[in-house]
Design an enzyme around this catalytic site. Structure first.
Site, PDB file in Angstrom:
ATOM      1  N   PHE A 136     -10.206  -4.940  -4.578  1.00 50.55           N
ATOM      2  CA  PHE A 136      -9.977  -6.067  -3.669  1.00 50.55           C
ATOM      3  C   PHE A 136     -10.943  -5.963  -2.480  1.00 50.55           C
ATOM      4  O   PHE A 136     -11.446  -4.885  -2.182  1.00 50.55           O
ATOM      5  CB  PHE A 136      -8.522  -6.079  -3.195  1.00 50.55           C
ATOM      6  CG  PHE A 136      -8.233  -7.262  -2.312  1.00 50.55           C
ATOM      7  CD1 PHE A 136      -8.283  -8.544  -2.820  1.00 50.55           C
ATOM      8  CD2 PHE A 136      -7.954  -7.095  -0.965  1.00 50.55           C
ATOM      9  CE1 PHE A 136      -8.058  -9.639  -1.999  1.00 50.55           C
ATOM     10  CE2 PHE A 136      -7.722  -8.185  -0.140  1.00 50.55           C
ATOM     11  CZ  PHE A 136      -7.772  -9.462  -0.650  1.00 50.55           C
ATOM     12  N   ASP A 137     -11.203  -7.081  -1.794  1.00 46.12           N
ATOM     13  CA  ASP A 137     -12.258  -7.066  -0.761  1.00 46.12           C
ATOM     14  C   ASP A 137     -11.997  -6.083   0.382  1.00 46.12           C
ATOM     15  O   ASP A 137     -12.925  -5.436   0.857  1.00 46.12           O
ATOM     16  CB  ASP A 137     -12.611  -8.472  -0.247  1.00 46.12           C
ATOM     17  CG  ASP A 137     -11.428  -9.286   0.210  1.00 46.12           C
ATOM     18  OD1 ASP A 137     -10.301  -8.841  -0.029  1.00 46.12           O
ATOM     19  OD2 ASP A 137     -11.628 -10.353   0.792  1.00 46.12           O
ATOM     20  N   ALA A 141      -0.299  -4.095  -4.994  1.00 44.12           N
ATOM     21  CA  ALA A 141       0.111  -5.327  -4.298  1.00 44.12           C
ATOM     22  C   ALA A 141       0.973  -6.233  -5.189  1.00 44.12           C
ATOM     23  O   ALA A 141       1.969  -6.782  -4.747  1.00 44.12           O
ATOM     24  CB  ALA A 141      -1.125  -6.076  -3.803  1.00 44.12           C
ATOM     25  N   LYS A 193       3.033  -9.177  -0.737  1.00 43.52           N
ATOM     26  CA  LYS A 193       3.004  -9.877  -2.029  1.00 43.52           C
ATOM     27  C   LYS A 193       4.315  -9.609  -2.769  1.00 43.52           C
ATOM     28  O   LYS A 193       5.288 -10.298  -2.578  1.00 43.52           O
ATOM     29  CB  LYS A 193       1.800  -9.411  -2.866  1.00 43.52           C
ATOM     30  CG  LYS A 193       0.475  -9.995  -2.410  1.00 43.52           C
ATOM     31  CD  LYS A 193      -0.141  -9.194  -1.321  1.00 43.52           C
ATOM     32  CE  LYS A 193      -1.572  -9.570  -1.050  1.00 43.52           C
ATOM     33  NZ  LYS A 193      -2.074  -8.895   0.142  1.00 43.52           N
ATOM     34  N   ASP A 201      -3.477   0.344  -6.652  1.00 50.51           N
ATOM     35  CA  ASP A 201      -3.305  -0.682  -5.623  1.00 50.51           C
ATOM     36  C   ASP A 201      -2.221  -1.599  -6.186  1.00 50.51           C
ATOM     37  O   ASP A 201      -2.473  -2.405  -7.077  1.00 50.51           O
ATOM     38  CB  ASP A 201      -4.628  -1.416  -5.393  1.00 50.51           C
ATOM     39  CG  ASP A 201      -4.467  -2.606  -4.444  1.00 50.51           C
ATOM     40  OD1 ASP A 201      -3.320  -3.000  -4.163  1.00 50.51           O
ATOM     41  OD2 ASP A 201      -5.502  -3.142  -4.001  1.00 50.51           O
ATOM     42  N   TYR A 258      12.939   4.484  17.274  1.00 53.90           N
ATOM     43  CA  TYR A 258      11.528   4.889  17.131  1.00 53.90           C
ATOM     44  C   TYR A 258      11.377   5.917  16.013  1.00 53.90           C
ATOM     45  O   TYR A 258      10.499   5.821  15.175  1.00 53.90           O
ATOM     46  CB  TYR A 258      11.021   5.469  18.458  1.00 53.90           C
ATOM     47  CG  TYR A 258       9.522   5.714  18.468  1.00 53.90           C
ATOM     48  CD1 TYR A 258       8.656   4.763  18.996  1.00 53.90           C
ATOM     49  CD2 TYR A 258       8.979   6.876  17.920  1.00 53.90           C
ATOM     50  CE1 TYR A 258       7.283   4.965  18.989  1.00 53.90           C
ATOM     51  CE2 TYR A 258       7.611   7.084  17.910  1.00 53.90           C
ATOM     52  CZ  TYR A 258       6.759   6.127  18.445  1.00 53.90           C
ATOM     53  OH  TYR A 258       5.411   6.327  18.440  1.00 53.90           O
ATOM     54  N   HIS A 312     -16.529 -13.880   4.528  1.00 48.58           N
ATOM     55  CA  HIS A 312     -15.892 -15.158   4.182  1.00 48.58           C
ATOM     56  C   HIS A 312     -14.810 -15.574   5.188  1.00 48.58           C
ATOM     57  O   HIS A 312     -14.518 -16.749   5.339  1.00 48.58           O
ATOM     58  CB  HIS A 312     -15.310 -15.108   2.771  1.00 48.58           C
ATOM     59  CG  HIS A 312     -14.299 -14.035   2.559  1.00 48.58           C
ATOM     60  ND1 HIS A 312     -14.619 -12.696   2.616  1.00 48.58           N
ATOM     61  CD2 HIS A 312     -12.980 -14.087   2.314  1.00 48.58           C
ATOM     62  CE1 HIS A 312     -13.534 -11.994   2.393  1.00 48.58           C
ATOM     63  NE2 HIS A 312     -12.524 -12.800   2.207  1.00 48.58           N
TER      64      HIS A 312
HETATM   65  N1  F0G Z   1      -4.996  -5.166  -2.457  1.00 48.98           N
HETATM   66  C1  F0G Z   1      -4.914  -6.343  -3.083  1.00 48.98           C
HETATM   67  C2  F0G Z   1      -4.994  -6.406  -4.576  1.00 48.98           C
HETATM   68  C3  F0G Z   1      -4.762  -7.506  -2.334  1.00 48.98           C
HETATM   69  O1  F0G Z   1      -4.702  -8.682  -2.968  1.00 48.98           O
HETATM   70  C4  F0G Z   1      -4.683  -7.409  -0.926  1.00 48.98           C
HETATM   71  C5  F0G Z   1      -4.526  -8.607  -0.100  1.00 48.98           C
HETATM   72  C6  F0G Z   1      -4.757  -6.152  -0.335  1.00 48.98           C
HETATM   73  C7  F0G Z   1      -4.913  -5.048  -1.128  1.00 48.98           C
HETATM   74  C8  F0G Z   1      -4.682  -5.968   1.173  1.00 48.98           C
HETATM   75  O2  F0G Z   1      -3.392  -6.173   1.603  1.00 48.98           O
HETATM   76  O3  F0G Z   1      -3.487  -8.206   3.064  1.00 48.98           O
HETATM   77  O4  F0G Z   1      -1.576  -6.611   3.171  1.00 48.98           O
HETATM   78  O5  F0G Z   1      -3.763  -5.963   4.053  1.00 48.98           O
HETATM   79  N2  F0G Z   1      -4.697  -9.758  -0.554  1.00 48.98           N
HETATM   80  C9  F0G Z   1      -4.474 -11.016   0.132  1.00 48.98           C
HETATM   81  C10 F0G Z   1      -4.943 -12.133  -0.735  1.00 48.98           C
HETATM   82  C11 F0G Z   1      -4.945 -11.075   1.529  1.00 48.98           C
HETATM   83  O6  F0G Z   1      -4.979 -13.275  -0.238  1.00 48.98           O
HETATM   84  O7  F0G Z   1      -5.232 -11.917  -1.916  1.00 48.98           O
HETATM   85  P1  F0G Z   1      -3.046  -6.772   3.063  1.00 48.98           P
END
Ligand code: F0G
Length: 457
Positions: free
Chosen positions: A124-125, A216, A257, A214, A72, A449
């Site tokens: 990102f969304d 990713a 990613k 960010d 833990y 979406h």
């Molecule tokens: N930032 C970016 C640029 C992303 O593409 C994503 C996720 C996230 C943050 C959030 O990360 O999914 O680990 O919580 N993108 C995926 C996509 C879901 O399909 O582009 P997460």
């Protein structure tokens, strides 16, 4: 004869996939309310919904899974993970989270207040969602070139320094930080140049604002810097990523990613106050500081994945496959965001479905047509994803309306890419027979979406 480029891996384990009939798919997509997120994955033949958490781990990653320490507090796997993050990013403080949006939630709980404004390049969304849910605003300062899908530009993900400067000149007091997304997913998996990162740093310094990356797809971004920014041609990916992060104060990471794991994420920073401020939220929302929502084995696989995927050959294999699909689409005259992105091809739907009005969601319509054609699941990155304006509640039709074909890492072969391209060609060839799109019958207020229900017109 020139020896062709070949993948830098061989395949040790396979997973069967099954094709279906058009009749079956017609039923399934109707039951799914014409929303591909609501399909059962078994109803999909080639799944290009996302490159997130869908990659194939290496034998070394699977070996690390078996050796994960599940303590833990103070697990060895945490320290291996933390050391890997610090070695690759240069950031001293690391907080694990279960994925990228969790890292946003934890850090933004400390950094973002109602009335704030957060400038960046096409948030990102989930990033936008986490900002707007705190009654703050996400301000998009991406370069205008990104809006013209047919324009070739090596770094279409860039921040427009003039837009950023203008925004800060007016609203600096409301800005907690600047966010740079590498690569810029929403603009088409397009990279940000090192020169641009430096330019943003200079502006940020002038206004004494921190920069959050960010990250990713930071490794894919580094590949593009190496292959497109001359002075970096002879630098290793690891040297480039260190320099990228040296220009920022911290990062949020979806490890699903570029660390090629099925689940995982983190916050990493050089700012002690960010770490200390976010720490309690990590414990509250994610878990104790040495696991943050991940199992020990997840952290172990993440550490190996980060190391492996900041090697050139792995990235070249991946990005050349995306380019391969792009080249096929060029042959067939299918328009997409040019040049091909790092993780996906983004098809320009309104340029194909010219009869479908924007109110009937061309990219969503194209997504449905591609599924019907061959069981291929892409996803809409367009008017549905853009959500409604929080104040006026009007649909936001100002951006691009794209069908994204996101390619999981190390999962499909170029033969699968041929199938995707052929299916898209068939839809493209019969585009004149697709006069109408879809209408929303049910939608959520934010990030609609994922759960939206639609009917065909
Ligand atoms: N930032 C970016 C640029 C992303 O593409 C994503 C996720 C996230 C943050 C959030 O990360 O999914 O680990 O919580 N993108 C995926 C996509 C879901 O399909 O582009 P997460």
């Amino acid at each position: 004869m020139k020896i062709p480029f070949a993948e830098s891996f061989k395949i040790k384990m396979v997973e069967p996939i099954r094709s279906s009939t058009r009749k079956e798919r017609e039923e399934w997509i109707k039951e799914a309310h014409y929303n591909v997120f609501l399909l059962n994955a078994d109803q999909v033949f080639i799944d290009l919904l996302t490159d997130s958490g869908t990659g194939a781990m290496s034998d070394r990653q699977w070996a690390a899974i078996m050796a994960g320490d599940e303590s833990y507090a103070g697990a060895r796997s945490f320290y291996d993970f933390k050391d890997a993050v610090t070695r690759i990013t240069g950031f001293e403080y690391v907080l694990p989270t279960h994925q990228g949006r969790a890292a946003e939630n934890v850090l933004f709980s400390y950094l973002v207040k109602a009335g704030d404004m957060v400038p960046g390049n096409s948030h990102f969304d989930t990033t936008k969602g986490h900002i707007e849910a705190r009654r703050a605003e996400a301000i998009d300062c991406t370069i205008d070139e990104a809006k013209d899908t047919q324009l070739e530009h090596p770094f279409k993900g860039n921040v427009d320094p003039a837009k950023l400067e203008d925004m800060l000149a007016k609203h600096a007091d409301r800005v907690p930080f600047i966010i740079i997304t590498v690569t810029n997913n929403t603009a088409g998996g397009q990279p940000v140049s090192m020169a641009n990162l430096r330019a943003v740093r200079r502006i940020a310094d002038r206004y004494r604002k921190p920069i959050l990356i960010d990250g990713a797809r930071f490794a894919e971004n580094a590949y593009f810097i190496k292959t497109r920014e001359e002075e970096y041609a002879d630098r290793t990916i690891k040297e480039i990523t260190l320099e990228m992060f040296s220009l920022a104060d911290g990062m949020t990471m979806s490890a699903k990613k570029d660390a090629i794991v099925n689940i995982g994420g983190f916050i990493a920073t050089r700012n002690r106050d960010w770490y200390e401020g976010a720490r309690t939220f990590c414990i509250q929302f994610e878990g104790y500081l040495t696991y943050g929502g991940m199992a020990g084995r997840d952290m172990a696989a993440l550490a190996v994945g980060l190391d492996e995927n900041t090697e050139f050959d792995n990235l070249a294999t991946r990005i050349k496959q995306v380019a391969y699909l792009g080249k096929k689409l060029d042959e067939y005259g299918v328009p997409y965001q040019r040049p091909a992105g790092g993780h996906a091809i983004f098809v320009d739907a309104p340029k194909i479905l010219t009869h479908v009005p924007k109110e009937e969601f061309p990219a969503q319509t194209l997504t449905i047509e591609l599924y019907l054609e061959a069981g291929i699941r892409g996803c809409e990155i367009g008017y549905l994803l853009a959500d409604r304006d929080p104040l006026t509640r009007e649909n936001r039709f100002g951006g691009l309306d794209l069908l994204r074909l996101a390619i999981p890492r190390r999962v499909y072969t170029n033969n699968h890419m041929d199938v995707v391209a052929a299916a898209l060609k068939n839809v493209h060839d019969r585009r004149e027979q697709i006069p109408r799109g879809v209408r929303i019958t049910k939608e959520a207020e934010l990030m609609r979406h994922f759960t939206v229900e639609l009917e065909r017109l």
